[in-house]
Design an enzyme around this catalytic site. Sequence first.
Site, PDB file in Angstrom:
ATOM      1  CG  HIS A 155     -36.288 -10.989   5.064  1.00  0.00           C
ATOM      2  ND1 HIS A 155     -37.143  -9.861   4.901  1.00  0.00           N
ATOM      3  CD2 HIS A 155     -37.320 -11.823   4.135  1.00  0.00           C
ATOM      4  CE1 HIS A 155     -38.688 -10.311   4.914  1.00  0.00           C
ATOM      5  NE2 HIS A 155     -38.716 -11.575   4.339  1.00  0.00           N
ATOM      6  CD  GLU A 209     -39.295  -2.970   1.265  1.00  0.00           C
ATOM      7  OE1 GLU A 209     -38.725  -1.993   1.930  1.00  0.00           O
ATOM      8  OE2 GLU A 209     -37.790  -4.258   1.918  1.00  0.00           O
ATOM      9  CE1 TYR A 221     -46.107 -13.773   0.643  1.00  0.00           C
ATOM     10  CE2 TYR A 221     -45.839 -15.960  -0.015  1.00  0.00           C
ATOM     11  CZ  TYR A 221     -45.752 -14.979   0.812  1.00  0.00           C
ATOM     12  OH  TYR A 221     -44.735 -14.634   1.488  1.00  0.00           O
ATOM     13  CB  ALA A 276     -36.956 -14.502   0.455  1.00  0.00           C
ATOM     14  NE  ARG A 306     -45.692 -14.211   5.904  1.00  0.00           N
ATOM     15  CZ  ARG A 306     -44.928 -14.445   4.372  1.00  0.00           C
ATOM     16  NH1 ARG A 306     -44.861 -13.843   3.963  1.00  0.00           N
ATOM     17  NH2 ARG A 306     -44.506 -15.627   4.291  1.00  0.00           N
ATOM     18  CG  ASN A 352     -41.965  -7.997  -3.258  1.00  0.00           C
ATOM     19  OD1 ASN A 352     -41.156  -8.651  -2.584  1.00  0.00           O
ATOM     20  ND2 ASN A 352     -42.870  -8.680  -3.540  1.00  0.00           N
ATOM     21  CB  SER A 399     -46.471 -10.931   3.273  1.00  0.00           C
ATOM     22  OG  SER A 399     -45.462 -10.976   3.200  1.00  0.00           O
ATOM     23  CG  HIS A 411     -42.067  -7.051   1.133  1.00  0.00           C
ATOM     24  ND1 HIS A 411     -41.532  -7.605   0.377  1.00  0.00           N
ATOM     25  CD2 HIS A 411     -41.748  -5.617   2.035  1.00  0.00           C
ATOM     26  CE1 HIS A 411     -40.125  -7.169   0.777  1.00  0.00           C
ATOM     27  NE2 HIS A 411     -40.547  -6.238   1.434  1.00  0.00           N
ATOM     28  NE  ARG A 451     -46.752 -25.722  -4.294  1.00  0.00           N
ATOM     29  CZ  ARG A 451     -45.463 -26.035  -4.506  1.00  0.00           C
ATOM     30  NH1 ARG A 451     -44.395 -25.556  -3.920  1.00  0.00           N
ATOM     31  NH2 ARG A 451     -45.339 -27.242  -5.326  1.00  0.00           N
ATOM     32  N   PRO A 473     -36.972 -13.724  -6.628  1.00  0.00           N
ATOM     33  CG  PRO A 473     -35.586 -14.412  -4.528  1.00  0.00           C
ATOM     34  CD  PRO A 473     -35.759 -13.044  -4.886  1.00  0.00           C
ATOM     35  CG  ASN A 474     -39.257 -18.805  -4.600  1.00  0.00           C
ATOM     36  OD1 ASN A 474     -38.917 -19.377  -5.354  1.00  0.00           O
ATOM     37  ND2 ASN A 474     -38.856 -18.582  -3.844  1.00  0.00           N
TER      38      ASN A 474
HETATM   39  O1  CA2 Z   1     -44.567 -10.423   0.852  1.00  0.00           O
HETATM   40  C1  CA2 Z   1     -43.877 -10.280   0.042  1.00  0.00           C
HETATM   41  O2  CA2 Z   1     -43.796  -9.492  -1.087  1.00  0.00           O
HETATM   42  C2  CA2 Z   1     -43.051 -10.819  -0.355  1.00  0.00           C
HETATM   43  O3  CA2 Z   1     -41.439 -10.119  -0.201  1.00  0.00           O
HETATM   44  C3  CA2 Z   1     -42.631 -12.506  -0.710  1.00  0.00           C
HETATM   45  C4  CA2 Z   1     -41.700 -13.234  -0.437  1.00  0.00           C
HETATM   46  C5  CA2 Z   1     -41.458 -13.233   0.916  1.00  0.00           C
HETATM   47  O4  CA2 Z   1     -40.313 -13.851   1.476  1.00  0.00           O
HETATM   48  C6  CA2 Z   1     -40.742 -11.879   1.531  1.00  0.00           C
HETATM   49  O5  CA2 Z   1     -40.818 -12.200   3.169  1.00  0.00           O
HETATM   50  C7  CA2 Z   1     -42.253 -10.977   1.622  1.00  0.00           C
HETATM   51  C8  CA2 Z   1     -41.688 -14.618  -0.765  1.00  0.00           C
HETATM   52  C9  CA2 Z   1     -42.698 -15.092  -1.890  1.00  0.00           C
HETATM   53  C10 CA2 Z   1     -42.841 -16.502  -2.164  1.00  0.00           C
HETATM   54  O6  CA2 Z   1     -43.816 -16.397  -3.251  1.00  0.00           O
HETATM   55  C11 CA2 Z   1     -44.067 -17.216  -3.855  1.00  0.00           C
HETATM   56  C12 CA2 Z   1     -45.289 -17.164  -3.780  1.00  0.00           C
HETATM   57  C13 CA2 Z   1     -45.771 -19.179  -4.027  1.00  0.00           C
HETATM   58  C14 CA2 Z   1     -45.493 -20.422  -4.610  1.00  0.00           C
HETATM   59  C15 CA2 Z   1     -43.931 -20.381  -3.637  1.00  0.00           C
HETATM   60  C16 CA2 Z   1     -43.946 -18.776  -2.937  1.00  0.00           C
END
Ligand code: CA2
Length: 147
Positions: free
Chosen positions: A82, A100, A24, A79, A109, A76, A104, A102, A19, A11-12
């Site tokens: 978690h 897996e 990211y 969220a 965090r 990846n 970040s 990521h 953003r 997701p996202n």
């Molecule tokens: O670091 C990563 O790859 C994460 O999987 C990214 C997830 C986050 O919930 C994990 O804790 C770590 C979130 C991805 C959301 O990415 C966005 C990018 C641009 C705009 C909004 C969200």
Amino acid sequence: MAIKILALNGPNLDRLGKREPSVYGSQTLADIERQLSELAARLGVELECRQSNHEGFLIDWIGAAQDDGFAGVLINPGAYTHTSWALHDCIKGAGIPVVEVHISNPAARESFRHQSCVAPACIGTVAGFGVQSYALALQALATRLKA
Ligand code: CA2
């Protein structure tokens, strides 16, 4: 027959580059998938990339991956990392290695990101290297599958 690898984003991650570039980076998911496909060609493996904002699609794809001819999966989970014991269970039952990934470093965090439901079901995790995490994970998985 070529080794086939499935690369999943949750997701996202379809909004990457639009953003939160400070967390990211500025590359879009399309940029990342193109670079990963080029790396896959150099490594001599086949890569298929998919993204979904829906937990059930990710679960369906992982559950069917072995029957669909994939030898391994990169994921990846966003969220869902978690929260999703359902993803944990389907990775455990996938029958093929899952890595897996990521962008970040969730461990550095907010505390809600410190637990990964999927990590105990995966053969390994690559996190914290920006979009390069994907390339490192693909190299590691391809090496494991060729061994
Ligand atoms: O670091 C990563 O790859 C994460 O999987 C990214 C997830 C986050 O919930 C994990 O804790 C770590 C979130 C991805 C959301 O990415 C966005 C990018 C641009 C705009 C909004 C969200």
